[in-house]
Design an enzyme around this catalytic site. Structure first.
Site, PDB file in Angstrom:
ATOM      1  N   ASP A   1     -29.046 -25.169  25.790  1.00  0.00           N
ATOM      2  CA  ASP A   1     -28.152 -26.236  25.342  1.00  0.00           C
ATOM      3  C   ASP A   1     -28.283 -27.504  26.178  1.00  0.00           C
ATOM      4  O   ASP A   1     -28.937 -27.512  27.227  1.00  0.00           O
ATOM      5  CB  ASP A   1     -26.691 -25.732  25.363  1.00  0.00           C
ATOM      6  CG  ASP A   1     -26.375 -24.881  26.590  1.00  0.00           C
ATOM      7  OD1 ASP A   1     -27.072 -25.011  27.608  1.00  0.00           O
ATOM      8  OD2 ASP A   1     -25.447 -24.070  26.520  1.00  0.00           O
TER       9      ASP A   1
ATOM     10  N   GLU B   1     -18.733 -21.797  21.191  1.00  0.00           N
ATOM     11  CA  GLU B   1     -17.322 -21.646  21.523  1.00  0.00           C
ATOM     12  C   GLU B   1     -16.654 -20.673  20.549  1.00  0.00           C
ATOM     13  O   GLU B   1     -17.233 -20.325  19.515  1.00  0.00           O
ATOM     14  CB  GLU B   1     -16.660 -23.033  21.463  1.00  0.00           C
ATOM     15  CG  GLU B   1     -17.251 -24.045  22.457  1.00  0.00           C
ATOM     16  CD  GLU B   1     -16.889 -23.775  23.917  1.00  0.00           C
ATOM     17  OE1 GLU B   1     -16.760 -22.597  24.318  1.00  0.00           O
ATOM     18  OE2 GLU B   1     -16.748 -24.752  24.682  1.00  0.00           O
TER      19      GLU B   1
HETATM   20  C1  F6R Z   1     -25.353 -23.103  30.126  1.00  0.00           C
HETATM   21  C2  F6R Z   1     -24.677 -22.256  29.170  1.00  0.00           C
HETATM   22  C3  F6R Z   1     -23.282 -21.779  29.386  1.00  0.00           C
HETATM   23  C4  F6R Z   1     -23.036 -21.234  30.798  1.00  0.00           C
HETATM   24  C5  F6R Z   1     -21.565 -20.841  30.961  1.00  0.00           C
HETATM   25  C6  F6R Z   1     -21.260 -20.335  32.352  1.00  0.00           C
HETATM   26  O1  F6R Z   1     -26.649 -23.430  29.696  1.00  0.00           O
HETATM   27  O2  F6R Z   1     -25.250 -21.968  28.173  1.00  0.00           O
HETATM   28  O3  F6R Z   1     -22.998 -20.766  28.448  1.00  0.00           O
HETATM   29  O4  F6R Z   1     -23.863 -20.133  31.019  1.00  0.00           O
HETATM   30  O5  F6R Z   1     -20.755 -21.935  30.672  1.00  0.00           O
HETATM   31  O6  F6R Z   1     -21.403 -21.361  33.264  1.00  0.00           O
HETATM   32  P1  F6R Z   1     -21.296 -21.077  34.833  1.00  0.00           P
HETATM   33  O7  F6R Z   1     -22.492 -20.297  35.191  1.00  0.00           O
HETATM   34  O8  F6R Z   1     -21.305 -22.452  35.465  1.00  0.00           O
HETATM   35  O9  F6R Z   1     -20.022 -20.333  35.045  1.00  0.00           O
END
Ligand code: F6R
Length: 259
Positions: free
Chosen positions: A67, A143
């Site tokens: 993303d 989401e």
């Molecule tokens: C990022 C992504 C998101 C993150 C998720 C967790 O490319 O696809 O799904 O993996 O928001 O983010 P962190 O690791 O910062 O808790």
């Protein structure tokens, strides 16, 4: 699905790096799906170390990121493109033309998303997809209530995601409200997936995604339908799992079987 529980963030990252690197070494041309965020940083550090010290080769690796924030250019310090170059790509021998990250500045978003899907197919699909999980259960930026069959498209971020990610920006108002993301259907077409989660803040959502029902409300739960997913957790993220002891036992038995 196999669940591996490791003592802490460092051990989780090393376990993930061992898995990713051994998969990479199995194929001459390897297609690797990548995630951003805090969780995979330790994995990327370890892959860089393996590249420098153990000859882990990225020459024939093609990557696709999950993303990108919509409205951020690749040079913006909070863009996922910038993140990937800073935290992985510039430290290894990957070819620039083999790196694919959704274009947050795409004018015709729909067309771009179709092309992104097409590029993944042209590359032969994703061999291994690295995943994190959002505190609202999102996989990539899918989401709650994203269709479990969804494809790459523009998504509106939840307030929860905006608040979670505000830590990377000067203030909450600067966090983009939209992202271009692979769909749940796109993500789980990968031949293999590895999902990482660390710390107690993810314990509740990890239990829902692994042990709860498959539901569009927690899009990460779609991994239960995938036939080759491995989940690597630290103790904090595993804290709410009901069958923790069984997962540990399986881990031990698999190792014994493979001796
Ligand atoms: C990022 C992504 C998101 C993150 C998720 C967790 O490319 O696809 O799904 O993996 O928001 O983010 P962190 O690791 O910062 O808790």
């Amino acid at each position: 699905m196999q669940v591996l529980i490791r003592a802490n963030y460092e051990e989780m990252s090393k376990e993930a790096a061992r898995y990713v690197s051994s998969e990479m070494r199995k194929k001459v041309k390897f297609v690797l799906g990548l995630a951003t965020g805090s969780t995979p940083l330790g994995l990327y550090k370890e892959l860089i170390r393996m590249h420098k010290e153990e000859g882990l080769d990225f020459e024939n690796v093609t990557t696709f990121n999950l993303d990108e924030y919509y409205g951020l250019s690749p040079t913006h310090e909070q863009s996922y493109s910038y993140f990937m170059w800073e935290n992985l790509f510039k430290h290894v021998n990957i070819k620039k033309e083999n790196v694919h990250i959704p274009d947050g500045m795409a004018k015709d978003v729909e067309k771009f998303c179709e092309e992104y899907e097409h590029m993944i197919k042209e590359a032969g699909g994703i061999d291994l997809q690295v995943l994190g999980i959002g505190s609202d259960g999102h996989i990539a930026f899918n989401e709650p209530l994203s269709s479990l069959g969804s494809r790459t498209r523009l998504k509106t971020l939840t307030q929860q995601t905006i608040e979670d990610n505000a830590r990377f920006f000067e203030n909450k108002d600067e966090v983009p409200r939209y992202a271009i993301t692979m769909g749940v259907g796109t993500v789980f077409e990968a031949h293999k997936c590895i999902l990482l989660a660390s710390s107690h803040s993810k314990a509740d959502v990890i239990a829902k995604a692994i042990e709860g029902p498959v539901a569009a409300y927690i899009t990460a739960s779609a991994m239960q339908l995938h036939r080759d997913t491995i989940v690597v957790l630290d103790e904090g993220a595993a804290a709410e799992l009901k069958r923790k002891d069984y997962y540990r036992y399986v881990d031990k038995m698999v190792k014994e079987f493979n001796k």
